[in-house]
Design an enzyme around this catalytic site. Structure first.
Site: not given
Ligand code: NAD
Length: 366
Positions: A135, A222, A246, A250
Site C-alpha cells: 500500500y 492462504d 486488511d 475482515d
C-alpha cells in the site's frame, strides 16, 4: 485530554454521534474538536485530508474516526479519493500497529455464518502492520491515470516492500500483546512465494528470541484464511503485514456475526491512537438511521483503555453494550428472530441508559 473527532462520510457522522453521546455520559472531562475528513473534506476544501484536519489530529491525544468513502468519488485521481485520508493519517502520525479484536458475543453466536460451536467464545486479536507493504510501495502515484483509471494501458504495478525496523516494531507489539493474553502468536506470511515475506519471517524469528515465553507459529496467508473459517478458536494473536491483515481482519470480523460490532485501534510507538470501527462508510445504508453504532462505541472503549488510561470507564462501556445485547436489542445487521430491531439512535440511547444504570456501582475518575 483532547480528542479529535473526524466523522467522515456515509454512516460515519451517524455512528460517531452515538459514540460521542456515550463519551459524554461518562462524567469524564475531555476537550473535543470536530473536523471534516474524506469525501466531506474533499467537497469543502478540495482535499480528503486538509492541513487543518491533519494538524487537529496531530495535536490531539486521541482521534475518533468514523469512516470515509463513497462510490461517487471513484473517478477522482487516487491521491484525492476519500480513502487516502485514512492512509495519510496513518502514515503522517506513525500509526503503525492496528489492533482488531474479533470477539464473538455470546448473545450473537447465531449471527455468525459459521456453526455456533465453531465461534462460541471466540476471542482473537488480529494485529495488522499499517504503514508499510504494497500500500505504500514505490512507484506509488507516478503512473499516468485518467480519472483514476488506465484506459489502453498495457500494465499496472505496485511494489511490496518492508524494512527491518518496520517488521521488528510490529513483531515486538505482537509478542507483547500475546504476553497479556495466552502467549501464543501466529505470524502470517507468504514466504513460499514472496521475497518480502521470507524476509518478514526471518526478522520475526529473530525478534522471537527475545520472547522465549511466547509460542510462535508461522503460517502462509492462504492457509490462515482457511484455518480462520475451519477452526478460528485455535488462534489467539495473529499478526501480519498491511495487505494480508486488511483481508484477514475482515474475514475474522465476519466470524463474529457483523462487521458492525468490531472496534479497532491504530497506535503509534507511544500509544497515541486513532480509533475507528472496522467497517467502512456503508453508502448503501447511509442516512437511513439503521447503521450499527456499537463498533464505534466500542472503539471509544478501546481509546479509553489504550490511550487515555481510563480502564474503569472502558469496562463500563463494554458492560453497557453487553447488557443492551442481553436485553435483546439489535440493529438490522445483527437482528435474529425473537430479538427487538432498533435503529442507530435507539441503540445509542440504550447504551447511554445502560451506562446510567451502572453509574452507582462503578467509580470513575473525573
Ligand atoms: P463497508 O464496510 O462500508 O460495507 C460492507 C457491508 O457492511 C455493507 O453491506 C454495509 O451496509 C455493511 N455495514 C458496514 N458497516 C455497518 C454498520 N455499522 N452497520 C450495519 N451494516 C454495516 O465496505 P464497502 O461497502 O466495501 O465500502 C464502502 C466504502 O467505505 C468504500 O468507499 C470504501 O473504500 C470505504 N471504506 C472505508 C474504510 C475506512 O474509512 N476506514 C474502511 C473500509 C472501506
Amino acid at each position: 485530554m483532547k480528542i479529535a473527532i473526524l466523522p467522515g462520510d456515509g454512516i460515519g457522522p451517524e455512528i460517531v454521534a452515538e459514540a460521542m453521546r456515550v463519551l459524554g455520559a461518562l462524567d469524564l472531562k475531555f476537550e473535543t474538536e470536530t473536523a471534516l475528513v474524506g469525501g466531506a473534506a474533499y467537497d469543502a476544501h478540495g482535499h480528503p485530508l486538509p492541513e487543518s484536519t491533519l494538524k487537529l489530529a496531530r495535536d490531539a491525544d486521541a482521534i475518533l474516526f468514523g469512516a470515509v468513502g463513497d462510490w461517487k468519488y471513484d473517478k477522482l485521481e487516487r491521491p484525492l479519493r476519500p480513502e487516502q485520508a485514512i492512509l495519510g493519517l496513518r502514515k503522517q502520525l506513525g500509526l503503525f500497529a492496528n489492533f482488531r479484536p474479533a470477539l464473538c458475543y455470546p448473545q450473537l453466536t447465531h449471527a455468525s455464518s459459521l456453526k455456533p460451536e465453531l465461534v462460541a467464545g471466540l476471542d482473537i486479536l488480529i494485529i495488522r502492520e499499517l504503514t508499510g507493504d504494497i500500500y505504500f510501495g514505490q512507484p506509488r502515484g507516478r503512473r499516468t491515470a485518467v480519472d483514476g483509471h488506465f484506459p489502453g494501458a498495457e500494465e499496472a504495478y505496485d511494489t511490496m516492500r518492508y524494512s527491518r525496523p518496520e517488521i521488528e516494531r510490529i513483531a515486538h507489539v505482537a509478542f507483547q500483546a500475546a504476553r497479556k493474553r495466552s502467549k501464543k502468536v501466529t505470524s502470517v506470511d507468504k514466504a513460499n512465494v514472496l521475497e518480502t515475506f521470507q524476509f518478514w519471517k526471518d526478522v520475526v524469528t529473530e525478534v522471537h528470541a527475545q520472547y522465549p515465553d511466547v509460542e510462535l507459529q508461522h503460517m502462509y496467508v492462504d492457509n490462515a484464511a482457511m484455518q480462520l473459517v475451519k477452526a478460528p478458536k485455535a488462534f489467539d494473536v495473529v499478526f501480519t503485514g498491511n495487505m494480508f491483515g486488511d483481508i484477514l481482519s475482515d474475514e475474522a470480523a465476519m466470524l463474529t456475526g457483523s462487521i458492525g460490532m468490531l472496534p479497532s485501534a491504530s497506535l503509534d510507538k507511544d500509544n497515541k491512537g486513532l480509533y475507528e470501527p472496522s467497517h467502512g462508510s456503508a453508502p448503501d445504508i447511509a442516512g437511513k438511521g439503521v447503521a450499527n453504532p456499537l463498533a464505534t462505541i466500542l472503539s471509544v472503549a478501546m481509546m479509553l483503555r489504550y490511550t487515555l488510561n481510563q480502564n474503569a470507564a472502558a469496562d463500563r462501556i463494554e458492560s453497557a453494550v453487553q447488557s443492551v445485547l442481553s436485553a435483546g436489542l439489535r440493529t438490522a445487521d445483527i437482528w435474529s428472530a425473537g430479538t427487538t430491531q432498533v435503529g442507530t439512535r435507539a441503540m445509542g440511547d440504550a447504551v447511554v441508559a445502560a451506562l446510567a444504570g451502572t453509574t452507582k456501582t462503578i467509580t470513575t475518575k473525573t
